[in-house]
Scaffold this motif. Structure first.
Motif, PDB file in Angstrom:
ATOM      1  N   GLU A  24     -38.678  -5.101   0.426  1.00 18.69           N
ATOM      2  CA  GLU A  24     -37.600  -4.828   1.382  1.00 18.69           C
ATOM      3  C   GLU A  24     -38.033  -3.781   2.398  1.00 18.69           C
ATOM      4  OE1 GLU A  24     -34.317  -3.999  -1.257  1.00 18.69           O
ATOM      5  OE2 GLU A  24     -34.533  -6.043  -2.023  1.00 18.69           O
ATOM      6  N   THR A  25     -38.772  -2.778   1.913  1.00 19.34           N
ATOM      7  CA  THR A  25     -39.258  -1.748   2.836  1.00 19.34           C
ATOM      8  C   THR A  25     -40.294  -2.343   3.783  1.00 19.34           C
ATOM      9  OG1 THR A  25     -38.945  -0.207   1.001  1.00 19.34           O
ATOM     10  CG2 THR A  25     -40.125   0.625   2.925  1.00 19.34           C
ATOM     11  N   ASN A  28     -39.034  -4.040   6.939  1.00 17.42           N
ATOM     12  CA  ASN A  28     -38.762  -3.134   8.050  1.00 17.42           C
ATOM     13  C   ASN A  28     -40.039  -2.737   8.779  1.00 17.42           C
ATOM     14  OD1 ASN A  28     -35.754  -2.337   7.901  1.00 17.42           O
ATOM     15  ND2 ASN A  28     -36.438  -2.282   5.788  1.00 17.42           N
ATOM     16  N   PHE A  29     -41.098  -2.498   8.007  1.00 17.76           N
ATOM     17  CA  PHE A  29     -42.350  -2.096   8.651  1.00 17.76           C
ATOM     18  C   PHE A  29     -42.965  -3.254   9.428  1.00 17.76           C
ATOM     19  CE2 PHE A  29     -42.408   1.516   5.558  1.00 17.76           C
ATOM     20  CZ  PHE A  29     -42.371   2.507   6.514  1.00 17.76           C
ATOM     21  N   ASP A  31     -41.351  -5.411  11.044  1.00 20.76           N
ATOM     22  CA  ASP A  31     -40.606  -5.360  12.291  1.00 20.76           C
ATOM     23  C   ASP A  31     -41.216  -4.308  13.224  1.00 20.76           C
ATOM     24  OD1 ASP A  31     -38.440  -6.096  13.860  1.00 20.76           O
ATOM     25  OD2 ASP A  31     -37.314  -4.327  13.229  1.00 20.76           O
ATOM     26  N   ARG A  35     -43.532  -4.190  17.307  1.00 17.66           N
ATOM     27  CA  ARG A  35     -42.947  -3.599  18.507  1.00 17.66           C
ATOM     28  C   ARG A  35     -44.051  -3.118  19.435  1.00 17.66           C
ATOM     29  NH1 ARG A  35     -38.928   0.722  15.816  1.00 17.66           N
ATOM     30  NH2 ARG A  35     -37.627  -0.697  14.623  1.00 17.66           N
ATOM     31  N   LYS A  39     -45.753   2.781  15.979  1.00 19.67           N
ATOM     32  CA  LYS A  39     -45.959   3.978  15.171  1.00 19.67           C
ATOM     33  C   LYS A  39     -44.637   4.665  14.871  1.00 19.67           C
ATOM     34  CE  LYS A  39     -49.304   7.670  15.163  1.00 19.67           C
ATOM     35  NZ  LYS A  39     -50.591   8.083  15.671  1.00 19.67           N
ATOM     36  N   VAL A  40     -44.477   5.127  13.640  1.00 19.78           N
ATOM     37  CA  VAL A  40     -43.313   5.938  13.294  1.00 19.78           C
ATOM     38  C   VAL A  40     -43.801   7.266  12.714  1.00 19.78           C
ATOM     39  CG1 VAL A  40     -41.691   4.054  12.893  1.00 19.78           C
ATOM     40  CG2 VAL A  40     -43.158   4.810  11.034  1.00 19.78           C
ATOM     41  N   TYR A 300     -45.294   4.886   2.180  1.00 20.42           N
ATOM     42  CA  TYR A 300     -44.026   5.536   2.503  1.00 20.42           C
ATOM     43  C   TYR A 300     -43.226   5.851   1.238  1.00 20.42           C
ATOM     44  CZ  TYR A 300     -39.217   6.012   4.138  1.00 20.42           C
ATOM     45  OH  TYR A 300     -37.936   6.462   4.352  1.00 20.42           O
TER      46      TYR A 300
ATOM     47  N   PHE B  74     -37.203   5.997   9.265  1.00 22.03           N
ATOM     48  CA  PHE B  74     -38.626   6.327   9.325  1.00 22.03           C
ATOM     49  C   PHE B  74     -38.915   7.461  10.303  1.00 22.03           C
ATOM     50  CE2 PHE B  74     -38.826   1.680   8.169  1.00 22.03           C
ATOM     51  CZ  PHE B  74     -39.047   1.941   6.835  1.00 22.03           C
ATOM     52  N   TYR B  75     -37.892   7.911  11.031  1.00 20.55           N
ATOM     53  CA  TYR B  75     -38.089   8.971  12.016  1.00 20.55           C
ATOM     54  C   TYR B  75     -37.554  10.306  11.508  1.00 20.55           C
ATOM     55  CZ  TYR B  75     -39.340   5.189  15.099  1.00 20.55           C
ATOM     56  OH  TYR B  75     -39.976   4.113  15.648  1.00 20.55           O
ATOM     57  N   PRO B  88     -34.145   2.094   4.066  1.00 21.82           N
ATOM     58  CA  PRO B  88     -33.985   1.840   5.493  1.00 21.82           C
ATOM     59  C   PRO B  88     -33.018   0.700   5.788  1.00 21.82           C
ATOM     60  CG  PRO B  88     -36.067   0.983   4.706  1.00 21.82           C
ATOM     61  CD  PRO B  88     -35.444   1.686   3.555  1.00 21.82           C
TER      62      PRO B  88
END
Lengths: 305, 183
Positions: A24-25, A28-29, A31, A35, A39-40, A300, B74-75, B88
Motif C-alpha cells: 500500500e505504501t 503511493n511511491f 505515484d 511525477r 523526490k520527497v 520509509y 511524505f513531506y 499515507p
C-alpha cells in the motif's frame, strides 16, 4: 500500523500484514516517481550505507535511487578495493562505518545469514539486499507487487518459478512471499537444480516445462547461477535451453496470455529468448520500475521504527 | 470510560453557515475565480474543500474551480519522531498549479507544521501565483512556524492538553467539531 520488525532480513521474518502495508505504501511511491518532481523529503535526516560485498547493478542502482528520492544521505561501499581485502571482519567493517553516524544499512553479502548476524550486533536498521543463496526479500516484494498490479490480488494466482532453484535466493524469498499472499507456487527445473525438500516450503515440483507453463498464470524465469555452481549440474547450457528455455513458439503454443517475469540479469538465449523477453507478455521492465517504489516503501517504513 | 468534557464548536447547524460565510469571503476576493484552484489537505481538508467547491458554485455559477487532494505524509518533518510511520493517503492533482491562485484548505491549524509540509508537497507540482490558507478551526497561540490563515471558520484559544476533534459526515461523523480536555 507499523511493520512488525525493525529490519528487513528476509520474507521469513515478515507477516502477511507487513507485506500488505509495504504494497500500500509502495502504491503511493509509484505515484510519486511518475511525477515531474520525483523526490520527497521524508528521510531528510537519515543516512544510509549501501554495503555491497558482492557485485550488483540493478539492485544497487534501484536502492540508491530509492534512497535519493526519499532525500536520504547515501554512502556507497563495494567490497573490491576496500579493507575487506586486507582481512577486516564484517563486524569491524560495519562498526567503523556506523561510527560515522549511519542510520540504516543496505547489505548484499555472499554468505547466507550475514544480515541476521549483523542485526544481532548493531543498532542500525538493516535491509538485506541478497545474502548468498538464502534470501532476497526486496526482489520477492517487487515481484509480488508487480503480480498484484497485474492480477489485482495474488489469492489463487498460479506462479511458476523456473530454473536454478537450488542456488536462487530469489526463488526462496518468492516462494515464502507468494505463499503468504495466497498464491499457488510450482518450481520447475532439472532435478539436480531443485532442492530435495522444497515441497515442505509449500511449493509443488515439476520437471516438465510445458506442463508447468500450461498450469500457471505467470512464470518467473530464473538465471542459471553459474558463479555459484561448484560442480556441473547439467551436461551443457545448450541442453538446458532445449529443455527449460522459453522461446516464442512455446509461448505462442499456449492457449493463454502467460505473464513473463525475470529478476535479471537475463542471459538472452538461455532461459528465455530475446523475443520472449521483449514481448508484450513480459513485465520485466515493470518489475524494475516497481523495484524503486517498493524499496522506497521498505526504507520509509523501516526508518519510522 | 468516563465521558470527557467536550465543547461543541459548531452547535446546531452552524457549520453550514460558517462554510457559507467563508465562501462569500472567498468570492469577495476571487471574483469569478479565474485561474483559481482549491486544494484540500488529506483527509478532512479534502471533504471541506469539496463542500466549499459546491457552495461557491451556488454563489458564483460561472466559477470553474478544479479540486485537488494533497497528502503531506511524505513531506512531514517528524518521521523519526513518531512511534509509528503514518499511513499515507492519495494525492490527486490532475491540473497544473503553475501560476494559479491556490486556496489551500485544512480542518485545524495548530502548530503550522502540517501546512508547512503541505506547501512543500504542493511546490513539487509547480509554482503557484499565490497561496491562501483556509481553515475551519484556528487554534491560536501555539504556532511553531510563521504561518497564518487568510480565512478562519472559528478561532479558539486552547491549551496544550486540549484536542480538537473534527467529525464530518463524509467520514461517518455528524458534522460536529469538539474541543476536548485530555486529562
Amino acid at each position: 500500523m507499523p511493520l512488525s520488525t525493525r529490519h528487513l532480513l528476509g520474507i521469513k521474518h515478515l507477516r502477511p500484514e507487513d507485506l500488505h502495508l509495504i504494497f500500500e505504501t509502495a502504491d503511493n511511491f509509484k505515484d510519486i516517481i511518475n511525477r515531474p518532481i520525483k523526490k520527497v523529503p521524508s528521510l531528510r535526516d537519515v543516512t544510509i550505507a549501501n554495503l555491497f560485498f558482492e557485485s550488483s547493478t540493478r539492485t544497487r542502482i534501484s536502492f540508491e535511487l530509492a534512497e535519493r528520492r526519499l532525500s536520504a544521505d547515501v554512502v556507497n561501499f563495494a567490497a573490491s578495493g576496500s579493507s575487506v581485502s586486507k582481512g577486516e571482519t564484517l563486524l569491524d567493517t560495519v562498526n567503523n562505518i556506523l561510527a560515522m553516524k549511519v542510520d540504516m544499512v543496505v547489505m548484499r553479502h555472499p554468505l547466507p545469514g550475514a544480515p541476521v548476524f549483523l542485526s544481532k550486533h548493531i543498532r542500525a536498521n538493516i535491509v538485506n539486499a541478497g545474502d548468498g543463496t538464502h534470501e532476497h526479500p526486496t526482489q520477492a516484494l517487487l515481484d509480488c507487487f508487480s503480480l498484484r498490479e497485474k492480477f489485482g490480488s495474488l489469492e489463487g494466482v498460479k506462479v511458476a518459478i523456473v530454473g536454478d532453484i537450488t542456488h536462487s535466493r530469489v526463488a526462496l524469498s518468492n516462494i515464502l512471499a507468494l505463499n503468504m499472499l495466497g498464491a499457488k507456487v510450482r518450481v520447475c527445473g532439472p532435478p539436480t537444480l531443485i532442492p530435495r525438500h522444497i515441497a515442505s516450503l509449500g511449493a509443488e515440483v515439476s520437471f516438465d516445462l510445458r506442463e508447468t507453463l500450461e498450469w500457471c498464470d505467470a512464470a518467473n524465469m530464473l538465471r542459471i547461477q553459474l558463479e555459484r555452481q561448484d560442480i556441473k549440474y547439467f551436461p551443457s547450457l545448450r541442453e538446458y535451453t532445449m529443455r527449460y528455455g522459453l522461446d516464442l513458439p512455446l509461448l505462442n503454443s499456449l492457449d493463454k496470455k502467460l505473464v513473463i517475469m525475470h529478476p535479471g540479469p537475463i542471459n538472452r538465449g538461455v532461459e528465455i529468448t530475446s523475443e520472449v523477453a521483449d514481448s508484450e507478455q513480459s513485465i520485466i521492465l515493470d518489475q524494475v520500475e516497481n523495484g524503486v517504489a517498493v524499496r522506497m516503501a521498505v526504507l520509509y517504513l523501516l526508518a519510522g521504527t | 470510560m468516563e465521558q470527557q468534557p467536550r465543547l461543541d464548536l459548531f452547535p446546531a447547524g452552524k457549520l453550514t453557515l460558517t462554510l457559507q460565510r467563508l465562501c462569500h469571503e472567498l468570492a469577495e476576493n476571487y471574483g469569478d475565480f479565474q485561474d483559481t484552484v482549491i486544494i484540500g489537505a488529506q483527509p478532512r481538508g479534502v471533504f471541506l474543500a469539496r463542500r466549499i467547491g459546491l457552495i461557491i458554485k451556488e454563489i458564483v455559477p460561472t466559477a470553474d474551480l478544479p479540486l485537488g487532494e494533497l497528502d503531506v505524509t511524505f513531506y512531514r518533518d517528524d518521521l523519526r519522531r513518531h512511534a509509528a510511520p503514518l499511513q499515507p493517503n492519495q494525492t490527486r492533482i490532475n491540473f497544473q498549479i503553475e501560476d494559479k491562485r491556490v486556496i489551500l484548505v485544512d480542518d485545524v491549524l495548530y502548530t503550522g507544521r502540517s501546512v508547512r509540509s503541505a506547501l512543500d508537497a504542493m511546490l513539487a507540482f509547480g509554482r503557484p501565483r499565490s497561496v491562501e490558507l483556509l481553515v475551519l478551526v484556528d487554534r491560536r497561540h501555539k504556532r511553531e512556524l510563521p504561518i497564518e490563515p487568510g480565512y478562519v471558520g472559528i478561532a479558539v484559544d486552547t491549551i496544550e492538553t486540549q484536542r480538537v476533534l473534527v467529525e464530518l459526515k463524509e467520514s461517518g461523523g455528524n458534522d460536529e467539531v469538539f474541543l476536548i480536555d485530555r486529562t
